[in-house]
Write a protein that holds these residues in place. Structure first.
Motif, mmCIF file in Angstrom:
data_model
loop_
_atom_site.group_PDB
_atom_site.id
_atom_site.type_symbol
_atom_site.label_atom_id
_atom_site.label_comp_id
_atom_site.label_asym_id
_atom_site.label_seq_id
_atom_site.Cartn_x
_atom_site.Cartn_y
_atom_site.Cartn_z
ATOM 1 N N LEU A 1 -13.125 92.881 -14.248
ATOM 2 C CA LEU A 1 -14.172 93.869 -14.546
ATOM 3 C C LEU A 1 -13.728 95.273 -14.166
ATOM 4 O O LEU A 1 -14.141 96.253 -14.775
ATOM 5 C CB LEU A 1 -15.471 93.485 -13.829
ATOM 6 C CG LEU A 1 -16.055 92.123 -14.261
ATOM 7 C CD1 LEU A 1 -17.338 91.823 -13.514
ATOM 8 C CD2 LEU A 1 -16.284 92.064 -15.766
ATOM 9 N N LEU B 1 -24.277 92.219 -18.721
ATOM 10 C CA LEU B 1 -23.137 93.038 -19.135
ATOM 11 C C LEU B 1 -21.829 92.555 -18.532
ATOM 12 O O LEU B 1 -20.795 92.551 -19.193
ATOM 13 C CB LEU B 1 -23.352 94.509 -18.740
ATOM 14 C CG LEU B 1 -24.459 95.288 -19.473
ATOM 15 C CD1 LEU B 1 -24.395 96.761 -19.096
ATOM 16 C CD2 LEU B 1 -24.346 95.116 -20.980
ATOM 17 N N GLU B 2 -21.877 92.154 -17.260
ATOM 18 C CA GLU B 2 -20.637 91.716 -16.622
ATOM 19 C C GLU B 2 -20.079 90.468 -17.290
ATOM 20 O O GLU B 2 -18.871 90.344 -17.491
ATOM 21 C CB GLU B 2 -20.857 91.466 -15.126
ATOM 22 C CG GLU B 2 -21.059 92.773 -14.360
ATOM 23 C CD GLU B 2 -21.012 92.577 -12.859
ATOM 24 O OE1 GLU B 2 -20.652 93.544 -12.163
ATOM 25 O OE2 GLU B 2 -21.311 91.455 -12.388
ATOM 26 N N VAL C 1 -16.098 88.003 -20.965
ATOM 27 C CA VAL C 1 -15.744 87.277 -22.193
ATOM 28 C C VAL C 1 -14.896 88.168 -23.101
ATOM 29 O O VAL C 1 -13.903 87.725 -23.687
ATOM 30 C CB VAL C 1 -17.009 86.782 -22.924
ATOM 31 C CG1 VAL C 1 -16.644 86.064 -24.214
ATOM 32 C CG2 VAL C 1 -17.814 85.854 -22.021
ATOM 33 N N ASN D 1 -20.682 89.529 -20.431
ATOM 34 C CA ASN D 1 -20.188 89.987 -21.737
ATOM 35 C C ASN D 1 -18.780 90.581 -21.595
ATOM 36 O O ASN D 1 -17.878 90.274 -22.370
ATOM 37 C CB ASN D 1 -21.135 91.042 -22.333
ATOM 38 C CG ASN D 1 -22.295 90.430 -23.108
ATOM 39 O OD1 ASN D 1 -22.168 90.102 -24.270
ATOM 40 N ND2 ASN D 1 -23.431 90.254 -22.468
ATOM 41 N N ALA D 2 -18.617 91.414 -20.574
ATOM 42 C CA ALA D 2 -17.323 92.081 -20.380
ATOM 43 C C ALA D 2 -16.233 91.074 -20.029
ATOM 44 O O ALA D 2 -15.086 91.185 -20.488
ATOM 45 C CB ALA D 2 -17.442 93.140 -19.282
#
Lengths: 588, 588
Positions: B179, B209-210, B215, B212-213
């Motif tokens: 991240l 969001l984390e 992935v 999603n990021a």
């Protein structure tokens, strides 16, 4: 590396997104759910899916309230050449139908020009908003029974697999060579296995031990399904079964048969060959998908069959789903079952809306050599001379007989019967050494690649009633095929095609009823969909006038020279008995 | 090439098959059907499925009437080292449970010995009847907060991906580095993407969001699912979600939640860590599969989750199904739902029957260097000296607090709470400069790889009531971890482990209650399942006597030094606040 970081930052909301599609009904191909979601895009990738409230800000926002979002469609088996358009014009014609990715076997052009033809297709495809990947064609030429314009050796295929833009081995059509374990074919299959690439298949009529053996050899998919029994057998053997559209099979029958299976994992929808007039009238893979839904297929399964499953089959793991990290290829529909495509987003950019392109496609020209593939000079009358064994009376002739065609309501059965031509005997009258053709047509194949000047003739029945047609779209070697009921019309049609460096012509009573000029490799027009489509419609009209057998999928003469489809064909080497793999004289 | 030809011949019935399994109820993972079929095998491949009458003759025939045939099980996420056995002994222990293929992340041994350790695992795995593939571990060391025995650089990982036996990038545990876009991690992910290999993930607690990021960064799978909400979010994001067994989650809850989804495409079952006693008592991946079926999962879906789907996920297209051309890895059950494994066929050879191996496994020895990883000499009393900030009265200490554990009926929640240790403050009495520990335990971590001789201490609460335990199974850097209530027992336990070149010891009142000798890398025993299992059972008994927190999945101290699991840990560098990534002094 820095790119990855940018996408991570964008996903974390630290960087403005380029596009957000808000409040769409997202069809999640992984879970099968349809739920209101917002899709966040950064450049060409999806970086967010979730609630609208959680999506980072975006430079451009599309309100998709009331719209269904599905992944861009993926066709894992087609031939761009059948559209008679260049790849760039094909893309412009099919993107409005939601086709964001296609895997094309360029075996038509490869039969004419070999690697050079494939290179020309790839070059023309670069930088398109549609992802166009090409299979390395495995059967060039299709068999020893033809003279093609080129041969691809195992070494060529190994080279092709190293090219950017090549992805997988194209349909392994020469299944007899597979079953016989012929050396060249074994080498090609080994190369595919060693490279770990997808191997597409082609197994019409194979069943039982032969089908098991064909699968053992390495084929992973098959699109040659005309009966539900064939489909079921292939699904059970673990092949990806690719069903084509309603011109070639009856979706209702197939959907009904599929209901008997708890949940088939390896069903795919594809197009194979879509002629330009069909593309205009019905659409492309969207038409196939729509037809299967209308025939009762669960919409989620239908969508999976044109998105996630072809992506998995083709080992393109970044495609086929609307999830983070994947290519931002998205189709918005106003109604899932009607499958009306309203907006198409490719690589994160809206490219088509309500059936029209939103962006211009700049095309790299096909160069000179691709326009000089017709190696025949205009033909004199003598080229069509046939000497019967006697000067008067009647003679026996072998004919390629289409009598099985046209007696079926079901397009699929009709098409299967078209394929299943038979070799039959007929009698033709002779007067003063001239044939009096009657209901038997004369067929000529002229080798047109400058290889050996072969010329062969034979007879066909129930294929044409009057006039003549000539074509360089004569699968797969694409020599000049001329079919007619009199030599004058045949010669006129042939010379029209020769003078336009390839194409199709229909002539009746020395009058030109229709032409389609295909100067690129004798297969591809210079024009876009609207013009080519009209030309083909005019051609089909001429065929109706002339009584040329024409199936919606493609005109029947197109497959007359294809030496790997049962049962009777003609090539530049002569009339051919496919089942027994031997040539047959026109006059027995 | 000649091999392909042989298989084609065999499929055509021109060559005697080596084995036929007749009249089994074949579970077809592609169609979901279960129907009576005969399976024909030639050497290590399936060459026929179909009716019994059509199967070519075979040298050996198994009558499987009344038995269900499913593909050999595939575990796409496990660690062989957790079995405390060598790969060869692991294979012998798990083949009877139907596990014909496993993808193992060797990050435990890699933390001790780097590439040399991975090489030793691969060497020991060669020629086994079980297909054992290894991921290239991506997070060695797990973070900068520890001293491991080795580091794997991006260059090392690129090298590993070229090794035979390596398949994919192992679980990307250091999600904070992902991240933050840390350079080393970005390089590793880029290498994985460039090689087109599977990238396994590890994303506990990540959401929104984390997640999603994470992935977007490239992770394709995750097995860190403790809640149904986490599972659903990850399924929807397109991750392969790998659910572990009932020691770590409640299958009923998960199956119930899955019912809400029309048809999840990306659900997989896996084991991760199976300690030897659990393997003996419950089994392996078969146990997980059985538990999910008993919890109501459709048997076909359960079987797909341990066969076809892990094969697709791992891009091993020749595995995971009983269809022609695929590896002849087959499990016969007498009852699908009870999932009793009667016969296991691997590579076309029956290898296990009714829970016992039918074939001997010859093992390549682990060589000397793998047995010399304990670089500590026996410890004197002074090694355990702690100087409190005052000599008498009470002092404040920071403790790693396990108070969340043990209050839950649900093993999954208990395990999650074990992971969610917190950093809390306690008071400890001091008399004449000596700590009077009471209910606070002392913890030491000794760097044991000969790198820097680090020694750190700290405190823990609710972890042990009396005596001491020492272990080199201290994820992931596997330094020497010693936990106890008095220095004499701690020193005795530590020295037992040091003298056996690694292992685990439990000491109470200077009496050894249990030891598990793990001389190979300090992680792996020399013995097979039956003995190691008994040793671990004895150890668990000792832990009960001593009040050491022990979860069926693994004893809690094992994860005490793992600096990437929230919230409070201790490493050889000191007590560690994981969330804020900073060290905390024992005496604040």
């Amino acid at each position: 590396m820095s790119a990855r970081l940018d996408f991570i930052s964008a996903a974390l909301g630290k960087r403005q997104l380029t596009l957000a599609i808000r409040n769409a009904s997202l069809l999640n191909v992984f879970t099968g759910e349809i739920s209101e979601s917002t899709i966040g895009i950064y450049k060409d990738r999806i970086v967010y899916i979730g609630h609208s409230s959680g999506c980072p800000p975006a430079a451009e926002v599309i309100d998709a309230k009331g719209m269904v979002a599905i992944p861009g469609l993926i066709d894992s088996h087609l031939h761009v050449e059948s559209s008679m358009m260049t790849p760039a014009k094909f893309a412009a014609a099919t993107l409005p139908h939601g086709l964001t990715t296609a895997f094309a076997d360029p075996h038509e052009i490869a039969n004419v020009m070999g690697k050079e033809g494939i290179r020309a297709m790839i070059d023309n495809s670069r930088g398109l908003p549609q992802k166009l990947y090409y299979y390395a064609p495995t059967c060039i030429p299709e068999s020893d029974a033809v003279t093609a314009g080129a041969e691809l050796t195992p070494g060529d295929i190994e080279e092709l697999l190293g090219w950017r833009g090549i992805w997988g081995l194209g349909e392994v059509m020469d299944y007899p060579a597979v079953l016989k374990g012929e050396d060249k074919m074994m080498k090609i299959l080994r190369i595919g296995a060693e490279h770990g690439v997808v191997i597409d298949g082609h197994a019409p009529l194979l069943t039982g031990l032969e089908l098991n053996a064909y699968v053992v050899a390495g084929a992973e998919a098959d699109h040659e399904n005309f009966t539900v029994e064939a489909m079921l057998e292939k699904l059970r053997l673990g092949l990806y079964v690719k069903l084509r559209g309603p011109y070639i099979l009856d979706p209702k029958k197939f959907v009904k048969a599929l209901r008997a299976i708890p949940h088939p994992y390896n069903l795919i929808l594809c197009t194979d060959d879509v002629l330009p007039d069909n593309l205009t009238r019905w659409g492309h893979l969207d038409h196939v998908c729509r037809a299967f839904m209308q025939a009762g297929m669960d919409p989620v399964e239908a969508v999976r069959s044109v998105t996630l499953r072809p992506a998995l089959h083709m080992r393109k793991f970044e495609l086929g789903a609307i999830t983070p990290g994947r290519a931002a290829d998205i189709v918005l529909l106003d109604d899932l079952r009607k499958f009306n495509i309203k907006l198409v987003i490719a690589n994160g950019v809206p490219v088509a809306k309500n059936g029209r392109m939103l962006v211009d496609i700049r095309e790299r020209e096909f160069d000179g050599s691709t326009r000089e593939t017709m190696k025949l000079a205009p033909l004199g009358r003598e080229a069509f001379t046939v000497r019967p064994p006697r000067d008067n009376g009647t003679v026996d002739v072998n004919t390629i007989d289409f009598s099985g065609y046209g007696k079926h309501e079901d397009n699929g059965e009709a098409f299967a019967n078209m394929i299943l031509t038979k070799m039959s005997r007929a009698k033709v009258r002779v007067r003063k050494g001239e044939l009096s053709l009657g209901d038997v047509a004369l067929v000529f194949v002229f080798e047109r690649h400058g290889k050996n000047g072969n010329r062969a003739f034979g007879f066909a029945r129930n294929l044409i009633r009057k006039g003549a047609m000539a074509t360089t779209v004569a699968h797969d070697s694409h020599n000049l095929l001329v079919v007619g009921t009199n030599v004058d019309d045949m010669r006129a049609a042939a010379n029209l095609v020769i003078r336009s460096n390839g194409g199709i012509a229909a002539v009746l009573n020395r009058k030109t009823l229709a032409t389609v000029k295909l100067p690129i490799a004798g297969l591809i027009s210079e024009h876009g969909l609207s013009r080519v489509s009209k030309e083909v419609q005019r051609l089909r009209g001429a065929f109706r006038t002339m009584g040329v057998l024409d199936h919606p999928y493609m005109p029947l003469p197109n497959l007359l020279a294809l030496s790997v489809i049962p049962h009777a064909r003609i090539t530049d080497k002569g009339m051919y008995d496919v089942d027994n793999q031997r040539f047959v004289p026109p006059f027995p």
